[in-house]
Scaffold this motif. Structure first.
Motif, PDB file in Angstrom:
ATOM      1  N   CYS A 264       0.829  -1.202   0.000  1.00  0.00           N
ATOM      2  CA  CYS A 264       0.000   0.000   0.000  1.00  0.00           C
ATOM      3  C   CYS A 264       0.867   1.258   0.000  1.00  0.00           C
ATOM      4  N   VAL A 265       1.956   1.222   0.742  1.00  0.00           N
ATOM      5  CA  VAL A 265       2.866   2.368   0.790  1.00  0.00           C
ATOM      6  C   VAL A 265       3.547   2.569  -0.558  1.00  0.00           C
ATOM      7  N   GLU A 266       3.894   1.474  -1.219  1.00  0.00           N
ATOM      8  CA  GLU A 266       4.531   1.567  -2.532  1.00  0.00           C
ATOM      9  C   GLU A 266       3.593   2.174  -3.571  1.00  0.00           C
ATOM     10  N   PHE A 267       2.324   1.817  -3.528  1.00  0.00           N
ATOM     11  CA  PHE A 267       1.364   2.311  -4.519  1.00  0.00           C
ATOM     12  C   PHE A 267       0.782   3.675  -4.172  1.00  0.00           C
ATOM     13  N   ALA A 268       0.603   3.963  -2.889  1.00  0.00           N
ATOM     14  CA  ALA A 268      -0.022   5.224  -2.469  1.00  0.00           C
ATOM     15  C   ALA A 268       0.708   5.814  -1.256  1.00  0.00           C
ATOM     16  N   PRO A 269       1.935   6.290  -1.451  1.00  0.00           N
ATOM     17  CA  PRO A 269       2.718   6.790  -0.316  1.00  0.00           C
ATOM     18  C   PRO A 269       2.166   8.061   0.325  1.00  0.00           C
ATOM     19  N   LYS A 270       1.297   8.772  -0.366  1.00  0.00           N
ATOM     20  CA  LYS A 270       0.711   9.984   0.222  1.00  0.00           C
ATOM     21  C   LYS A 270      -0.427   9.653   1.181  1.00  0.00           C
ATOM     22  N   GLN A 271      -0.970   8.425   1.092  1.00  0.00           N
ATOM     23  CA  GLN A 271      -2.072   8.029   1.961  1.00  0.00           C
ATOM     24  C   GLN A 271      -1.661   7.012   3.020  1.00  0.00           C
ATOM     25  N   PHE A 272      -0.630   6.215   2.735  1.00  0.00           N
ATOM     26  CA  PHE A 272      -0.245   5.142   3.650  1.00  0.00           C
ATOM     27  C   PHE A 272       1.206   5.294   4.104  1.00  0.00           C
ATOM     28  N   GLN A 273       1.462   4.825   5.334  1.00  0.00           N
ATOM     29  CA  GLN A 273       2.795   4.875   5.906  1.00  0.00           C
ATOM     30  C   GLN A 273       2.938   3.673   6.833  1.00  0.00           C
ATOM     31  N   MET A 274       4.135   3.124   6.929  1.00  0.00           N
ATOM     32  CA  MET A 274       4.356   2.007   7.833  1.00  0.00           C
ATOM     33  C   MET A 274       4.698   2.528   9.226  1.00  0.00           C
ATOM     34  N   SER A 275       4.104   1.926  10.238  1.00  0.00           N
ATOM     35  CA  SER A 275       4.363   2.301  11.624  1.00  0.00           C
ATOM     36  C   SER A 275       5.696   1.706  12.074  1.00  0.00           C
ATOM     37  N   LYS A 276       6.519   2.511  12.706  1.00  0.00           N
ATOM     38  CA  LYS A 276       7.784   2.013  13.242  1.00  0.00           C
ATOM     39  C   LYS A 276       7.556   1.232  14.532  1.00  0.00           C
TER      40      LYS A 276
ATOM     41  N   CYS B  75      -4.906   4.692  -4.662  1.00  0.00           N
ATOM     42  CA  CYS B  75      -5.528   3.922  -3.579  1.00  0.00           C
ATOM     43  C   CYS B  75      -6.197   2.653  -4.091  1.00  0.00           C
ATOM     44  N   GLU B  76      -6.786   2.714  -5.266  1.00  0.00           N
ATOM     45  CA  GLU B  76      -7.365   1.501  -5.860  1.00  0.00           C
ATOM     46  C   GLU B  76      -6.264   0.484  -6.159  1.00  0.00           C
ATOM     47  N   ASN B  77      -5.124   0.952  -6.656  1.00  0.00           N
ATOM     48  CA  ASN B  77      -3.993   0.055  -6.911  1.00  0.00           C
ATOM     49  C   ASN B  77      -3.481  -0.565  -5.611  1.00  0.00           C
ATOM     50  N   ALA B  78      -3.417   0.230  -4.559  1.00  0.00           N
ATOM     51  CA  ALA B  78      -2.994  -0.277  -3.253  1.00  0.00           C
ATOM     52  C   ALA B  78      -3.976  -1.333  -2.750  1.00  0.00           C
ATOM     53  N   SER B  79      -5.256  -1.093  -2.950  1.00  0.00           N
ATOM     54  CA  SER B  79      -6.282  -2.041  -2.528  1.00  0.00           C
ATOM     55  C   SER B  79      -6.159  -3.368  -3.268  1.00  0.00           C
ATOM     56  N   ARG B  80      -5.943  -3.300  -4.571  1.00  0.00           N
ATOM     57  CA  ARG B  80      -5.790  -4.521  -5.378  1.00  0.00           C
ATOM     58  C   ARG B  80      -4.515  -5.286  -5.010  1.00  0.00           C
TER      59      ARG B  80
ATOM     60  N   CYS C  23      -3.037  -5.428  -2.085  1.00  0.00           N
ATOM     61  CA  CYS C  23      -3.047  -5.915  -0.704  1.00  0.00           C
ATOM     62  C   CYS C  23      -3.358  -7.422  -0.658  1.00  0.00           C
ATOM     63  N   PRO C  24      -2.422  -8.241  -0.168  1.00  0.00           N
ATOM     64  CA  PRO C  24      -2.651  -9.687  -0.164  1.00  0.00           C
ATOM     65  C   PRO C  24      -3.720 -10.146   0.828  1.00  0.00           C
ATOM     66  N   VAL C  25      -4.015  -9.349   1.847  1.00  0.00           N
ATOM     67  CA  VAL C  25      -5.035  -9.739   2.821  1.00  0.00           C
ATOM     68  C   VAL C  25      -6.351  -8.983   2.625  1.00  0.00           C
ATOM     69  N   LYS C  26      -6.417  -8.157   1.592  1.00  0.00           N
ATOM     70  CA  LYS C  26      -7.654  -7.461   1.179  1.00  0.00           C
ATOM     71  C   LYS C  26      -8.311  -6.683   2.324  1.00  0.00           C
ATOM     72  N   ILE C  27      -7.532  -5.806   2.956  1.00  0.00           N
ATOM     73  CA  ILE C  27      -8.042  -5.038   4.096  1.00  0.00           C
ATOM     74  C   ILE C  27      -8.266  -3.566   3.758  1.00  0.00           C
ATOM     75  N   ILE C  28      -8.064  -3.211   2.488  1.00  0.00           N
ATOM     76  CA  ILE C  28      -8.249  -1.817   2.060  1.00  0.00           C
ATOM     77  C   ILE C  28      -9.449  -1.753   1.131  1.00  0.00           C
ATOM     78  N   ASP C  29     -10.394  -0.906   1.478  1.00  0.00           N
ATOM     79  CA  ASP C  29     -11.595  -0.727   0.659  1.00  0.00           C
ATOM     80  C   ASP C  29     -11.609   0.722   0.157  1.00  0.00           C
ATOM     81  N   VAL C  30     -11.816   0.890  -1.156  1.00  0.00           N
ATOM     82  CA  VAL C  30     -11.824   2.216  -1.758  1.00  0.00           C
ATOM     83  C   VAL C  30     -13.134   2.396  -2.510  1.00  0.00           C
ATOM     84  N   LYS C  31     -13.823   3.503  -2.210  1.00  0.00           N
ATOM     85  CA  LYS C  31     -15.093   3.802  -2.885  1.00  0.00           C
ATOM     86  C   LYS C  31     -15.057   5.236  -3.423  1.00  0.00           C
ATOM     87  N   ASP C  32     -15.600   5.418  -4.588  1.00  0.00           N
ATOM     88  CA  ASP C  32     -15.752   6.761  -5.188  1.00  0.00           C
ATOM     89  C   ASP C  32     -17.242   7.070  -5.181  1.00  0.00           C
ATOM     90  N   ILE C  33     -17.659   7.944  -4.259  1.00  0.00           N
ATOM     91  CA  ILE C  33     -19.094   8.233  -4.149  1.00  0.00           C
ATOM     92  C   ILE C  33     -19.371   9.694  -4.424  1.00  0.00           C
TER      93      ILE C  33
END
Length: 76
Positions: free
Chosen positions: A17-29, A59-64, A66-76
């Protein structure tokens, strides 16, 4: 509006997710799990609502990716 939801407790720390959307996701130290930046936590579901549609594709790329499918992205 773009709505992104993350189930952080299920994160395995793969970093896709960080690789695909670094402006939205970050890894916790602290625990090696992802953090959805500027999100609101509601019972383990972290949600970000944004009017910035430029983040949608990343974000859609990050969602796709994700191997555990924990990111949901909706355009409403």
């Amino acid at each position: 509006m773009v709505v992104i939801t993350l189930q952080r407790h299920k994160c395995i720390g793969c970093n896709y997710c960080v690789e695909f959307a670094p402006k939205q996701f970050q890894m916790s130290k602290k625990d090696g799990k992802t953090v959805l930046l500027h999100a609101v936590d509601k019972k383990g579901f972290f949600t970000l609502k944004s009017n910035d549609h430029t983040i949608l594709e990343a974000c859609e790329n990050a969602s796709r990716a994700c191997p555990v499918k924990i990111i949901d992205v909706k355009d409403i």
